[in-house]
Design a protein around this motif. Structure first.
Motif, PDB file in Angstrom:
ATOM      1  N   GLU A  20       0.571  -1.615  -0.019  1.00  0.00           N
ATOM      2  CA  GLU A  20      -0.231   0.062   0.306  1.00  0.00           C
ATOM      3  C   GLU A  20       0.862   0.974  -0.135  1.00  0.00           C
ATOM      4  N   ALA A  21       1.756   1.323   0.676  1.00  0.00           N
ATOM      5  CA  ALA A  21       3.064   2.475   0.732  1.00  0.00           C
ATOM      6  C   ALA A  21       3.363   2.548  -0.254  1.00  0.00           C
ATOM      7  N   VAL A  22       4.121   1.591  -1.041  1.00  0.00           N
ATOM      8  CA  VAL A  22       4.195   1.899  -2.678  1.00  0.00           C
ATOM      9  C   VAL A  22       3.679   1.973  -3.852  1.00  0.00           C
ATOM     10  N   ALA A  23       2.289   1.474  -3.127  1.00  0.00           N
ATOM     11  CA  ALA A  23       1.257   2.451  -4.099  1.00  0.00           C
ATOM     12  C   ALA A  23       1.127   3.468  -4.258  1.00  0.00           C
ATOM     13  N   LEU A  24       1.298   3.904  -3.101  1.00  0.00           N
ATOM     14  CA  LEU A  24       0.522   5.905  -2.770  1.00  0.00           C
ATOM     15  C   LEU A  24       1.753   6.382  -3.036  1.00  0.00           C
ATOM     16  N   THR A  25       2.908   5.933  -3.091  1.00  0.00           N
ATOM     17  CA  THR A  25       4.790   6.106  -3.152  1.00  0.00           C
ATOM     18  C   THR A  25       3.751   6.224  -4.932  1.00  0.00           C
ATOM     19  N   LEU A  26       3.688   5.823  -5.569  1.00  0.00           N
ATOM     20  CA  LEU A  26       3.722   6.385  -6.508  1.00  0.00           C
ATOM     21  C   LEU A  26       2.768   6.992  -7.167  1.00  0.00           C
ATOM     22  N   LEU A  27       1.389   7.423  -7.358  1.00  0.00           N
ATOM     23  CA  LEU A  27       1.407   8.608  -6.665  1.00  0.00           C
ATOM     24  C   LEU A  27       1.687   9.065  -6.507  1.00  0.00           C
ATOM     25  N   ARG A  28       1.544   9.391  -5.583  1.00  0.00           N
ATOM     26  CA  ARG A  28       2.216  10.941  -4.998  1.00  0.00           C
ATOM     27  C   ARG A  28       3.330  11.167  -6.509  1.00  0.00           C
ATOM     28  N   ASP A  29       4.063  10.680  -6.432  1.00  0.00           N
ATOM     29  CA  ASP A  29       5.205  10.655  -7.383  1.00  0.00           C
ATOM     30  C   ASP A  29       4.432  11.151  -8.822  1.00  0.00           C
ATOM     31  N   GLU A  30       3.815  10.630  -9.129  1.00  0.00           N
ATOM     32  CA  GLU A  30       2.696  10.690 -10.691  1.00  0.00           C
ATOM     33  C   GLU A  30       1.639  12.382 -10.224  1.00  0.00           C
ATOM     34  N   LEU A  31       1.321  13.102  -9.388  1.00  0.00           N
ATOM     35  CA  LEU A  31       0.754  13.851  -8.447  1.00  0.00           C
ATOM     36  C   LEU A  31       1.685  15.026  -8.575  1.00  0.00           C
ATOM     37  N   LEU A  32       2.551  14.660  -8.214  1.00  0.00           N
ATOM     38  CA  LEU A  32       3.741  15.787  -7.975  1.00  0.00           C
ATOM     39  C   LEU A  32       4.095  16.278  -9.896  1.00  0.00           C
ATOM     40  N   ARG A  33       4.059  15.167 -11.016  1.00  0.00           N
ATOM     41  CA  ARG A  33       4.266  15.373 -12.009  1.00  0.00           C
ATOM     42  C   ARG A  33       3.227  16.512 -12.600  1.00  0.00           C
ATOM     43  N   LEU A  34       2.382  16.304 -12.181  1.00  0.00           N
ATOM     44  CA  LEU A  34       1.602  17.160 -12.414  1.00  0.00           C
ATOM     45  C   LEU A  34       0.831  18.556 -11.985  1.00  0.00           C
ATOM     46  N   GLY A  35       1.867  19.193 -10.653  1.00  0.00           N
ATOM     47  CA  GLY A  35       1.876  19.767 -10.130  1.00  0.00           C
ATOM     48  C   GLY A  35       1.180  19.875  -9.411  1.00  0.00           C
ATOM     49  N   VAL A  36       0.596  18.512  -8.634  1.00  0.00           N
ATOM     50  CA  VAL A  36      -0.363  18.980  -7.300  1.00  0.00           C
ATOM     51  C   VAL A  36       0.454  18.333  -6.073  1.00  0.00           C
ATOM     52  N   ARG A  37       0.123  18.790  -5.191  1.00  0.00           N
ATOM     53  CA  ARG A  37       1.052  18.707  -4.019  1.00  0.00           C
ATOM     54  C   ARG A  37       0.075  18.212  -3.442  1.00  0.00           C
TER      55      ARG A  37
END
Length: 96
Positions: A20-37
Motif C-alpha cells: 500500500e505504501a509503495v502504491a501511494l508513493t507512486l501516486l504521490r510522485d505522479e501527482l507531483l509531476r502534474l504540479g499537485v502537492r
C-alpha cells in the motif's frame, strides 16, 4: 493462535502495508509531476492531496483488497494499476 501462525500473519500484514505504501508513493510522485502537492501521512497509510485553492485536502487510501485508490469516503475510486489515470482524476477532483 500459536506463535508460528502469529508470526506468519504478522509478516503478511507487514507485506500488505508495504504494498500500500509503495502504491501511494507512486501516486504521490505522479501527482507531483502534474504540479499537485501531495504528501504521505499516517505511517505511509494515507496520501493527503492539497487543493490549490481554499478547501479541505483530499485523503486517498488503498482499499478493496489493494485493488483501488479511494477517496471521498470510498465513493470515488480508481484502479491501482492505472497510476497515471488515477493522478489525472485526482488532480481534476482536487481542483488543479
Amino acid at each position: 493462535m500459536n506463535p508460528i501462525m502469529q508470526t506468519a500473519a504478522d509478516h503478511l500484514q507487514q507485506e500488505h502495508q508495504q504494498d500500500e505504501a509503495v502504491a501511494l508513493t507512486l501516486l504521490r510522485d505522479e501527482l507531483l509531476r502534474l504540479g499537485v502537492r501531495a504528501e504521505l501521512r499516517d505511517n505511509d497509510s494515507a496520501l493527503m492531496v492539497n487543493r490549490p485553492r481554499v478547501g479541505l485536502p483530499v485523503w486517498v487510501f488503498v482499499s478493496y483488497g489493494g485493488a483501488y485508490y479511494s477517496w471521498q469516503s470510498a465513493e470515488r475510486r480508481h484502479p491501482i494499476n492505472d497510476v497515471t489515470g488515477a493522478a489525472k482524476v485526482l488532480a481534476d477532483y482536487a481542483g488543479r
